[in-house]
Scaffold this motif. Structure first.
Motif, PDB file in Angstrom:
ATOM      1  N   ALA A 289      -4.481  -4.929  -4.936  1.00 38.32           N
ATOM      2  CA  ALA A 289      -3.661  -5.818  -3.951  1.00 38.32           C
ATOM      3  C   ALA A 289      -4.425  -7.111  -3.405  1.00 38.32           C
ATOM      4  O   ALA A 289      -3.631  -8.060  -3.548  1.00 38.32           O
TER       5      ALA A 289
ATOM      6  N   THR B 199       1.571  -3.103  -6.064  1.00 40.06           N
ATOM      7  CA  THR B 199       1.648  -4.152  -4.964  1.00 40.06           C
ATOM      8  C   THR B 199       2.751  -4.941  -5.043  1.00 40.06           C
ATOM      9  O   THR B 199       3.516  -5.222  -4.272  1.00 40.06           O
TER      10      THR B 199
ATOM     11  N   GLY C  41       0.721  -0.970  -0.021  1.00 43.83           N
ATOM     12  CA  GLY C  41       0.118   0.056  -0.060  1.00 43.83           C
ATOM     13  C   GLY C  41       0.813   1.280   0.014  1.00 43.83           C
ATOM     14  O   GLY C  41       0.240   2.506  -0.394  1.00 43.83           O
TER      15      GLY C  41
ATOM     16  N   TRP D 110      -2.713   1.110  -3.999  1.00 43.38           N
ATOM     17  CA  TRP D 110      -2.885  -0.191  -3.752  1.00 43.38           C
ATOM     18  C   TRP D 110      -3.234  -0.973  -4.900  1.00 43.38           C
ATOM     19  O   TRP D 110      -4.081  -2.059  -4.927  1.00 43.38           O
TER      20      TRP D 110
ATOM     21  N   VAL E   6      -2.681  -6.040   3.594  1.00 44.90           N
ATOM     22  CA  VAL E   6      -2.885  -4.673   2.890  1.00 44.90           C
ATOM     23  C   VAL E   6      -3.179  -3.412   3.885  1.00 44.90           C
ATOM     24  O   VAL E   6      -3.933  -3.538   4.671  1.00 44.90           O
TER      25      VAL E   6
ATOM     26  N   ALA F  66      -7.722  -1.262  -3.626  1.00 46.21           N
ATOM     27  CA  ALA F  66      -7.258  -2.388  -2.937  1.00 46.21           C
ATOM     28  C   ALA F  66      -7.678  -3.772  -3.668  1.00 46.21           C
ATOM     29  O   ALA F  66      -7.367  -4.664  -3.881  1.00 46.21           O
TER      30      ALA F  66
ATOM     31  N   ILE G 163      -6.038   1.189   4.667  1.00 42.96           N
ATOM     32  CA  ILE G 163      -6.844   1.836   3.497  1.00 42.96           C
ATOM     33  C   ILE G 163      -8.291   2.399   3.987  1.00 42.96           C
ATOM     34  O   ILE G 163      -9.142   2.555   3.471  1.00 42.96           O
TER      35      ILE G 163
ATOM     36  N   LYS H 293      -9.992   4.059  -1.892  1.00 43.08           N
ATOM     37  CA  LYS H 293      -8.738   3.061  -1.687  1.00 43.08           C
ATOM     38  C   LYS H 293      -9.302   1.785  -1.709  1.00 43.08           C
ATOM     39  O   LYS H 293      -8.590   0.806  -2.163  1.00 43.08           O
TER      40      LYS H 293
END
Length: 336
Positions: A161, A117, A79, A112, A138, A157, A141, A153
């Motif tokens: 991610a 990542t 992140g 992310w 992760v 992600a 976020i 976010k």
């Protein structure tokens, strides 16, 4: 594989202080503290790129370089990508503010996405001087849960991610992945997804003696139902529970200090250390796999180990409940 199967014990070492959190820590103090953790039997080390813009990972890697890689479990986070260029402005760490102002001068990119990542993992492996990671979280976020930014976010992600880490787990590159956050909402949202599914989460500051009500309402029952484990970060609430002045990375407000004083008074009445109360409380929940307090002095490690093994009388826990200092829904340690 569950977190409890992966992690080698109930006590880990959180390395945020190695990134010069709050103050500059001499290398020799950092090394002595990690060595003390190792000598006390700690074999789980948690770190992150944002801890001092890579400083914590660099130090941890150097300090574990002479240890057999199969002898310990290592987790870090994605992140944040540490760049080679220097930071020219005050770093934006949200509510963490200038927490790592004494860390490396490198600029840190917040991202992310899938690409970043993988980039973050590559940087962590290099700084840690290792060829593999066991668990990847992760990171952060949900620093601002009151606006739409954190949902953006989260979506980044989820499509980036989460999918990268799920693939790496399925390929056997890592053993597990999850979220490393200090808010319950993103974990709840993740557990509602059909896929990809995390193996666990690191929850900092939201399941402690001082703050656990919200986690007990929804998150932890859902995690228990799904067999998802929790690593507890910040079990001492940024230090205020054990003599420090900080809570939530800031100066502790008067109402928190008052609550801590009440806990300390009951602990003194029963001959209990507050460290023991704090650690044993967070580990009593069936979802808890481990706690990762940080430390900057070797003596703190011995205190943590002693606190984990201290005998705490059942009457202490019942007095805490009677004084409304812990939720009646919170599981208590065995024998309480």
């Amino acid at each position: 594989m569950s977190l409890k199967e992966i992690l080698p014990g109930r006590l880990g070492f959180g390395t945020a202080p190695l990134g010069n959190m709050f103050r500059a820590i001499p290398d020799e103090d950092a090394r002595a503290t990690v060595e003390a953790a190792w000598d006390q039997g700690v074999r789980f080390f948690d770190t992150a790129p944002v801890y001092g813009a890579g400083l914590a990972e660099e130090r941890l890697g150097q300090m574990l370089s002479d240890k057999p890689r199969d002898a310990y479990v290592l987790s870090t986070k994605v992140g944040r990508v540490v760049l080679d260029e220097p930071e020219t402005e005050a770093p934006d760490l949200g509510e963490k503010g200038s927490l790592f102002e004494h860390g490396n001068p490198n600029k840190v990119l917040h991202s992310w996405t899938a690409e970043n990542t993988e980039r973050s993992i590559e940087g962590s492996l290099k700084r840690l001087g290792t060829d593999r990671l066991d668990v990847v979280w992760v990171h952060d976020i949900a620093q601002d849960i009151y606006g739409d930014a954190w949902l953006q976010k989260f979506e980044e992600a989820r499509t980036g991610a989460f999918r990268v880490l799920s693939r790496l787990r399925d390929e056997g590159v890592i053993k597990a992945w999850g979220l490393g956050v200090n808010r319950t909402e993103p974990i709840e949202l993740t557990l509602d997804l059909d896929e990809p599914q995390p193996d666990g989460f690191l929850l900092a500051g939201r399941y402690t003696l001082l703050d656990h009500g919200h986690a007990l309402q929804r998150l932890l029952p859902k995690a228990e139902e799904q067999g998802v484990g929790m690593v507890v970060g910040g079990p001492y609430s940024s230090g205020v529970l054990v003599g420090g002045a900080h809570f939530e990375y800031q100066q502790a407000p008067a109402e928190i200090v008052e609550r801590v004083d009440k806990i300390k008074a009951l602990a003194e009445k029963h001959g209990v250390s507050v460290k023991a109360a704090a650690l044993q409380f967070v580990l009593a929940h069936p979802v808890s796999a481990a706690a990762v307090p940080g430390a900057t002095r070797p003596s703190r490690i011995a205190e943590d180990v002693a606190a984990l093994n201290e005998v705490v009388p059942a009457e202490f826990w019942h007095d805490l409940r009677a004084a409304h200092l812990i939720s009646p829904a919170a599981p208590l340690p065995a024998g309480a």
